[in-house]
Scaffold this motif. Sequence first.
Motif, mmCIF file in Angstrom:
data_model
loop_
_atom_site.group_PDB
_atom_site.id
_atom_site.type_symbol
_atom_site.label_atom_id
_atom_site.label_comp_id
_atom_site.label_asym_id
_atom_site.label_seq_id
_atom_site.Cartn_x
_atom_site.Cartn_y
_atom_site.Cartn_z
ATOM 1 N N ASP A 1 0.850 -1.199 0.000
ATOM 2 C CA ASP A 1 0.000 0.000 0.000
ATOM 3 C C ASP A 1 0.882 1.244 0.000
ATOM 4 O O ASP A 1 1.279 1.743 1.044
ATOM 5 C CB ASP A 1 -0.918 -0.004 1.215
ATOM 6 N N VAL A 2 1.188 1.760 -1.185
ATOM 7 C CA VAL A 2 2.078 2.911 -1.307
ATOM 8 C C VAL A 2 1.385 4.227 -0.945
ATOM 9 O O VAL A 2 2.037 5.272 -0.884
ATOM 10 C CB VAL A 2 2.702 3.015 -2.713
ATOM 11 N N SER A 3 0.092 4.184 -0.670
ATOM 12 C CA SER A 3 -0.599 5.403 -0.249
ATOM 13 C C SER A 3 -0.625 5.523 1.275
ATOM 14 O O SER A 3 -1.064 6.527 1.808
ATOM 15 C CB SER A 3 -2.033 5.428 -0.790
ATOM 16 N N GLY A 4 -0.152 4.501 1.959
ATOM 17 C CA GLY A 4 -0.127 4.516 3.419
ATOM 18 C C GLY A 4 1.292 4.574 3.954
ATOM 19 O O GLY A 4 2.249 4.189 3.281
ATOM 20 N N VAL A 5 1.421 5.079 5.172
ATOM 21 C CA VAL A 5 2.722 5.199 5.832
ATOM 22 C C VAL A 5 2.588 4.712 7.262
ATOM 23 O O VAL A 5 1.614 5.036 7.949
ATOM 24 C CB VAL A 5 3.210 6.671 5.828
ATOM 25 N N THR A 6 3.552 3.957 7.712
ATOM 26 C CA THR A 6 3.587 3.504 9.102
ATOM 27 C C THR A 6 4.694 4.275 9.807
ATOM 28 O O THR A 6 5.838 4.282 9.362
ATOM 29 C CB THR A 6 3.846 1.988 9.185
ATOM 30 N N VAL A 7 4.320 4.935 10.906
ATOM 31 C CA VAL A 7 5.250 5.808 11.633
ATOM 32 C C VAL A 7 5.481 5.268 13.033
ATOM 33 O O VAL A 7 4.538 4.890 13.729
ATOM 34 C CB VAL A 7 4.687 7.245 11.723
ATOM 35 N N SER A 8 6.732 5.243 13.428
ATOM 36 C CA SER A 8 7.105 4.921 14.813
ATOM 37 C C SER A 8 7.939 6.073 15.349
ATOM 38 O O SER A 8 8.703 6.694 14.602
ATOM 39 C CB SER A 8 7.948 3.645 14.879
ATOM 40 N N SER A 9 7.783 6.334 16.637
ATOM 41 C CA SER A 9 8.625 7.351 17.275
ATOM 42 C C SER A 9 9.084 6.830 18.624
ATOM 43 O O SER A 9 8.320 6.220 19.355
ATOM 44 C CB SER A 9 7.868 8.676 17.433
ATOM 45 N N GLU A 10 10.344 7.035 18.895
ATOM 46 C CA GLU A 10 10.964 6.613 20.152
ATOM 47 C C GLU A 10 11.554 7.848 20.817
ATOM 48 O O GLU A 10 12.124 8.707 20.132
ATOM 49 C CB GLU A 10 12.061 5.576 19.901
ATOM 50 N N TYR A 11 11.433 7.937 22.126
ATOM 51 C CA TYR A 11 11.865 9.113 22.869
ATOM 52 C C TYR A 11 12.873 8.711 23.930
ATOM 53 O O TYR A 11 12.820 7.609 24.457
ATOM 54 C CB TYR A 11 10.663 9.781 23.549
ATOM 55 N N GLY A 12 13.769 9.642 24.261
ATOM 56 C CA GLY A 12 14.750 9.318 25.277
ATOM 57 C C GLY A 12 15.320 10.527 25.981
ATOM 58 O O GLY A 12 15.234 11.666 25.501
ATOM 59 N N TYR A 13 15.892 10.232 27.126
ATOM 60 C CA TYR A 13 16.644 11.196 27.924
ATOM 61 C C TYR A 13 17.808 10.423 28.510
ATOM 62 O O TYR A 13 17.625 9.309 29.021
ATOM 63 C CB TYR A 13 15.787 11.764 29.063
ATOM 64 N N ARG A 14 18.997 10.995 28.404
ATOM 65 C CA ARG A 14 20.187 10.364 28.988
ATOM 66 C C ARG A 14 20.980 11.380 29.767
ATOM 67 O O ARG A 14 21.039 12.552 29.391
ATOM 68 C CB ARG A 14 21.096 9.794 27.894
ATOM 69 N N SER A 15 21.614 10.903 30.813
ATOM 70 C CA SER A 15 22.531 11.743 31.576
ATOM 71 C C SER A 15 23.873 11.025 31.630
ATOM 72 O O SER A 15 23.944 9.857 32.008
ATOM 73 C CB SER A 15 21.992 11.957 32.997
ATOM 74 N N PHE A 16 24.905 11.743 31.236
ATOM 75 C CA PHE A 16 26.248 11.179 31.271
ATOM 76 C C PHE A 16 27.102 11.806 32.360
ATOM 77 O O PHE A 16 28.225 11.408 32.572
ATOM 78 C CB PHE A 16 26.943 11.376 29.919
#
Length: 167
Positions: free
Chosen positions: A130-145
């Motif tokens: 299905d080239v008219s559709g898009v599947t989106v994923s999003s990942e979020y993060g916070y890091r402290s070094f």
Amino acid sequence: MVAAWMLVVGSPASASSCPNTALQVTGLSQTSMENSIACLINEERAVYGVQPVQPNASLRQAALSHSDEMVSQGYFEHTSPAGVTFIDRIAATGYTHGARSWEVGENLLGARFREIGIAAVVGTPRSSLDVSGVTVSSEYGYRSFAKAKKLKKKRGRRKAHKARHRH
């Protein structure tokens, strides 16, 4: 995420300063789609007084593997049929290596998050063709070094100062 993005983009009342949000997804490159989605997410975060997130390559790799897998295996869930969670996907990229502390998630309004990885893949869990559709994923993060600072108590004695008064 796909439905939410389409609702925001498809709504004539939505007034966004983000580029390409009024175009059909089939007319955009993968990078353009991902940049537009990131812009929309940051606009939504601003509405709620939450700091914007910045792109991160490791988080994007985790998101890309998730979107690709959902399209190729025909599912739409946070956890894969094999039981792989977003934490597993993110850790596999090395995102958490060397961090003193970290927090990851898939919630766009998490106030602590400072980084994001977005992947928009043509095709849907119902049909990879299905080239008219898009599947989106999003990942979020916070890091402290930063290294934890040890508090040193001052154990010195206070010197008593005697004031001399001259008459």
